[in-house]
Write a protein that holds these residues in place. Structure first.
Motif, PDB file in Angstrom:
ATOM      1  N   ASN A  58       0.879   3.758   2.520  1.00  0.00           N
ATOM      2  CA  ASN A  58       1.093   4.542   3.751  1.00  0.00           C
ATOM      3  C   ASN A  58       2.543   4.540   4.243  1.00  0.00           C
ATOM      4  OD1 ASN A  58       0.554   1.854   4.422  1.00  0.00           O
ATOM      5  ND2 ASN A  58      -0.187   2.385   6.447  1.00  0.00           N
ATOM      6  N   PRO A  67       0.818  -1.214   0.000  1.00  0.00           N
ATOM      7  CA  PRO A  67       0.000   0.000   0.000  1.00  0.00           C
ATOM      8  C   PRO A  67       0.854   1.267   0.000  1.00  0.00           C
ATOM      9  CG  PRO A  67       0.226  -0.768   2.229  1.00  0.00           C
ATOM     10  CD  PRO A  67       1.105  -1.652   1.393  1.00  0.00           C
ATOM     11  N   CYS A 124      -1.978   1.450   9.861  1.00  0.00           N
ATOM     12  CA  CYS A 124      -2.895   0.297   9.992  1.00  0.00           C
ATOM     13  C   CYS A 124      -3.254   0.024  11.444  1.00  0.00           C
ATOM     14  CB  CYS A 124      -2.296  -0.932   9.334  1.00  0.00           C
ATOM     15  SG  CYS A 124      -0.697  -1.398   9.986  1.00  0.00           S
ATOM     16  N   TYR A 137      -8.516 -14.585  -6.940  1.00  0.00           N
ATOM     17  CA  TYR A 137      -7.546 -14.777  -8.038  1.00  0.00           C
ATOM     18  C   TYR A 137      -6.737 -16.050  -7.794  1.00  0.00           C
ATOM     19  CZ  TYR A 137      -8.283  -9.731  -8.923  1.00  0.00           C
ATOM     20  OH  TYR A 137      -8.811  -8.498  -9.172  1.00  0.00           O
TER      21      TYR A 137
HETATM   22  P1  NAD Z   1      -5.577  -1.121  -1.420  1.00  0.00           P
HETATM   23  O1  NAD Z   1      -6.083  -2.483  -1.124  1.00  0.00           O
HETATM   24  O2  NAD Z   1      -6.465  -0.185  -2.149  1.00  0.00           O
HETATM   25  O3  NAD Z   1      -4.241  -1.215  -2.289  1.00  0.00           O
HETATM   26  C1  NAD Z   1      -3.132  -1.955  -1.858  1.00  0.00           C
HETATM   27  C2  NAD Z   1      -2.387  -2.457  -3.074  1.00  0.00           C
HETATM   28  O4  NAD Z   1      -3.220  -3.363  -3.786  1.00  0.00           O
HETATM   29  C3  NAD Z   1      -1.999  -1.363  -4.071  1.00  0.00           C
HETATM   30  O5  NAD Z   1      -0.717  -1.643  -4.587  1.00  0.00           O
HETATM   31  C4  NAD Z   1      -3.046  -1.519  -5.148  1.00  0.00           C
HETATM   32  O6  NAD Z   1      -2.625  -1.072  -6.424  1.00  0.00           O
HETATM   33  C5  NAD Z   1      -3.254  -3.017  -5.146  1.00  0.00           C
HETATM   34  N1  NAD Z   1      -4.535  -3.446  -5.712  1.00  0.00           N
HETATM   35  C6  NAD Z   1      -5.721  -2.779  -5.707  1.00  0.00           C
HETATM   36  N2  NAD Z   1      -6.658  -3.518  -6.346  1.00  0.00           N
HETATM   37  C7  NAD Z   1      -6.069  -4.663  -6.745  1.00  0.00           C
HETATM   38  C8  NAD Z   1      -6.515  -5.826  -7.438  1.00  0.00           C
HETATM   39  N3  NAD Z   1      -7.775  -5.941  -7.862  1.00  0.00           N
HETATM   40  N4  NAD Z   1      -5.627  -6.823  -7.655  1.00  0.00           N
HETATM   41  C9  NAD Z   1      -4.356  -6.739  -7.214  1.00  0.00           C
HETATM   42  N5  NAD Z   1      -3.869  -5.648  -6.583  1.00  0.00           N
HETATM   43  C10 NAD Z   1      -4.711  -4.628  -6.339  1.00  0.00           C
HETATM   44  O7  NAD Z   1      -5.109  -0.520  -0.032  1.00  0.00           O
HETATM   45  P2  NAD Z   1      -4.461   0.926   0.225  1.00  0.00           P
HETATM   46  O8  NAD Z   1      -5.556   1.910   0.192  1.00  0.00           O
HETATM   47  O9  NAD Z   1      -3.273   1.135  -0.635  1.00  0.00           O
HETATM   48  O10 NAD Z   1      -3.909   0.750   1.711  1.00  0.00           O
HETATM   49  C11 NAD Z   1      -4.671   1.023   2.821  1.00  0.00           C
HETATM   50  C12 NAD Z   1      -5.075  -0.255   3.512  1.00  0.00           C
HETATM   51  O11 NAD Z   1      -3.923  -1.013   3.886  1.00  0.00           O
HETATM   52  C13 NAD Z   1      -5.808   0.013   4.801  1.00  0.00           C
HETATM   53  O12 NAD Z   1      -6.902  -0.865   4.914  1.00  0.00           O
HETATM   54  C14 NAD Z   1      -4.764  -0.306   5.869  1.00  0.00           C
HETATM   55  O13 NAD Z   1      -5.273  -0.643   7.125  1.00  0.00           O
HETATM   56  C15 NAD Z   1      -4.049  -1.445   5.238  1.00  0.00           C
HETATM   57  N6  NAD Z   1      -2.731  -1.647   5.870  1.00  0.00           N
HETATM   58  C16 NAD Z   1      -2.527  -2.765   6.633  1.00  0.00           C
HETATM   59  C17 NAD Z   1      -1.300  -2.978   7.270  1.00  0.00           C
HETATM   60  C18 NAD Z   1      -1.064  -4.213   8.098  1.00  0.00           C
HETATM   61  O14 NAD Z   1       0.081  -4.512   8.391  1.00  0.00           O
HETATM   62  N7  NAD Z   1      -2.079  -4.950   8.471  1.00  0.00           N
HETATM   63  C19 NAD Z   1      -0.277  -2.036   7.122  1.00  0.00           C
HETATM   64  C20 NAD Z   1      -0.527  -0.893   6.353  1.00  0.00           C
HETATM   65  C21 NAD Z   1      -1.752  -0.717   5.721  1.00  0.00           C
END
Ligand code: NAD
Length: 495
Positions: free
Chosen positions: A166, A164, A300, A253
């Motif tokens: 952040n 992601p 997160c 997927y």
């Molecule tokens: P997101 O799911 O929108 O995107 C994350 C990644 O997935 C990006 O690289 C995006 O391009 C990719 N992606 C999006 N759609 C996809 C698809 N259909 N197929 C494959 N890849 C795809 O999340 P975000 O908005 O970038 O990040 C925020 C989220 O991440 C929040 O929910 C946050 O809590 C979470 N997060 C979790 C942790 C943890 O350790 N648990 C740490 C940081 C962030």
């Protein structure tokens, strides 16, 4: 020499060239067109990213597979891989300020936090796994004496990492470092709005001596580039950090393609529980503000649900509001800024939508609730506290991933525990109490990967980060992470 604002300003003026993909050790343009990268600081165009088409992704995964099969990295002695990863860690340190500034320019985290959490943490992560890999031994099973059963772990093959926006370098390193250390090849897909520092990291990896094809980077939209990667039959393990919605798609997927293992680090709605017997309520109030508002709430493990014992609720909220009003949003490239920018306009609009719904449902805004610094063209939001939030409200149930705190009172410990667990998520929690017994009861009772006591958010690379419930599975960080990147192998030898 101490870092000065002038150093940062100079780096922040550098023109960023159009970005390319890294496939098989070569930088090249993707066939999926270009996308603009907007600065969250002022809304202007920073540069362009090349979008990897499905064909580009197939070439990246095939290159990773070839590299894995021919053993250029996978069969290198652990001490050899260790030396290369140490060189990479040294290069990250040498370019730390440049990496931090580059990352802030597209993701908006305040630079004071980015310097520590991004290159600083990434270098430490590469060192940790570089050192771990020649110290982890296999086992001999306690079988009958006419058999020798050897158990060891071997690399899985090709790892796809989707991350992601952040903390791109920190979270990227949590996945890339153990994957490479254990001998896998990697294809990385950064987020569209935070690719720049990871692309620079890939240049440094080549310079450090990671062989061509072993570490590939494909940028582009999730629904095109990410989807092609997740559907690839050349990928053995998918490691992901991001939203639950995308996590669900990745599982689909996997089922539609080769049943690749999927490890999901997802969102949170973490309860921060303050009892009236907390050792220092003023310190707890300041910590509660930092637990949600640093990096504009885009953390997160953010303590986004504050549960406060009713007998101290009003006094606590007053102290919390006073601490929050000192956290004014500002240009994330200024060393004294404590709350940076929201990553994108879409994210900002989503945050404001949560506030509108919360007030419609009966919540009361104590401070914030509005866009800030709009005249800059950037995406800023005032840290926002909403009281009177109940478990059925949207703000209680859904992750905002922005600077919005939901406050809910409770009467006693039983209610506190019930409210803390009234969530689909289970990532982190905080408990503030002077009672050792109560702290332990809460640690046992709260269903989350980590429970902080009389603090919020502390961690380091030696400690796993793992979610329960819909916050995910598997662990990032610590030696536990090595399990994700290796297969168990047994040799049964008849003597
Ligand atoms: P997101 O799911 O929108 O995107 C994350 C990644 O997935 C990006 O690289 C995006 O391009 C990719 N992606 C999006 N759609 C996809 C698809 N259909 N197929 C494959 N890849 C795809 O999340 P975000 O908005 O970038 O990040 C925020 C989220 O991440 C929040 O929910 C946050 O809590 C979470 N997060 C979790 C942790 C943890 O350790 N648990 C740490 C940081 C962030």
């Amino acid at each position: 020499m101490a870092l000065t604002q002038a150093d940062i300003d100079t780096l922040a003026k550098a023109t960023i060239p159009a970005q390319k993909l890294l496939i098989d050790g070569t930088w090249r343009e993707g066939r999926g067109g270009e996308t603009e990268v907007l600065s969250p600081i002022n809304g202007r165009i920073l540069t362009t990213l090349s979008a990897a088409s499905a064909a580009d992704v197939a070439e990246a995964t095939a290159a990773a597979r070839r590299a894995f099969e021919d053993g250029r990295w996978s069969r290198m002695a652990p001490a050899g891989r260790k030396a290369v990863l140490h060189r990479l860690a040294d290069l990250i340190d040498r370019h730390a300020t440049e990496l931090a500034v580059l990352g802030v320019r597209d993701n908006g985290t305040e630079i004071s936090m980015a310097l520590k959490a991004e290159p600083g943490s990434a270098a430490g992560t590469f060192r940790y796994y570089a050192e771990a890999i020649d110290k982890v031994y296999g086992e001999i099973a306690p079988t009958a004496l006419n058999v020798l059963a050897l158990i060891h772990r071997e690399p899985v093959g090709v790892v796809a990492a989707i991350v992601p926006w952040n903390f791109p370098l920190m979270i990227g390193a949590w996945k890339i470092a153990p994957a490479l250390a254990t001998g896998n090849s990697v294809v990385l897909k950064p987020a569209e709005t935070a690719s720049l520092s990871l692309l620079r990291l890939a240049e440094l990896a080549l310079e450090a001596g990671v062989p061509p094809g072993v570490f590939n980077v494909v940028t582009g939209p999730g629904r095109v580039t990410g989807e092609a990667l997740a559907l690839s039959h050349d990928v053995d393990v998918m490691v992901f950090t991001g939203s639950g919605a995308t996590g669900r798609r990745l599982l689909q997927y996997s089922a539609q393609s080769n049943l690749k293992r999927c490890y999901l680090e997802l969102g949170g709605k973490s309860p921060n529980v303050v009892f009236a017997d907390a050792p220092d309520l003023s310190a707890a109030a300041k910590a509660a503000a930092n637990a949600i508002f640093r990096n504009a709430g885009q953390v997160c493990v953010a303590g986004s649900r504050l549960l406060v014992q009713a007998s101290v609720h009003d006094q606590f909220v007053a102290e919390l509001a006073a601490a929050t009003r000192k956290l004014t949003p500002g240009n994330p490239l200024h060393l004294d800024t404590q709350v940076g920018a929201v990553n994108s306009l879409t994210q900002l609009e989503g945050n404001l939508g949560f506030v509108a719904d919360a007030t419609r449902e009966g919540g009361e805004i104590v401070t914030g609730g509005t866009r800030a610094l709009e005249e800059t063209g950037g995406y800023y939001m005032d840290p926002t506290i909403v009281t009177g939030v109940r478990p059925e409200h949207r703000l209680y149930r859904e992750e905002v991933f922005g600077p919005v705190l939901a406050v809910t009172p409770f009467e006693d410990e039983a209610e506190a525990l019930r409210l803390a667990n009234a969530s689909d998520f289970g990532l982190a929690a905080g408990v503030w109490t002077a009672s050792l017994s109560r702290a332990h009861r809460m640690i046992r009772g709260i269903r989350s990967g980590v429970v902080h006591v009389n603090t919020y958010g502390g961690s380091d690379i030696t400690v796993p980060l793992s979610g329960m419930k819909q916050s995910g599975n598997g662990a990032d960080k610590s030696l536990h992470a090595l399990e994700k990147y290796t297969e168990l192998k047994t040799a049964w030898i008849q003597l």
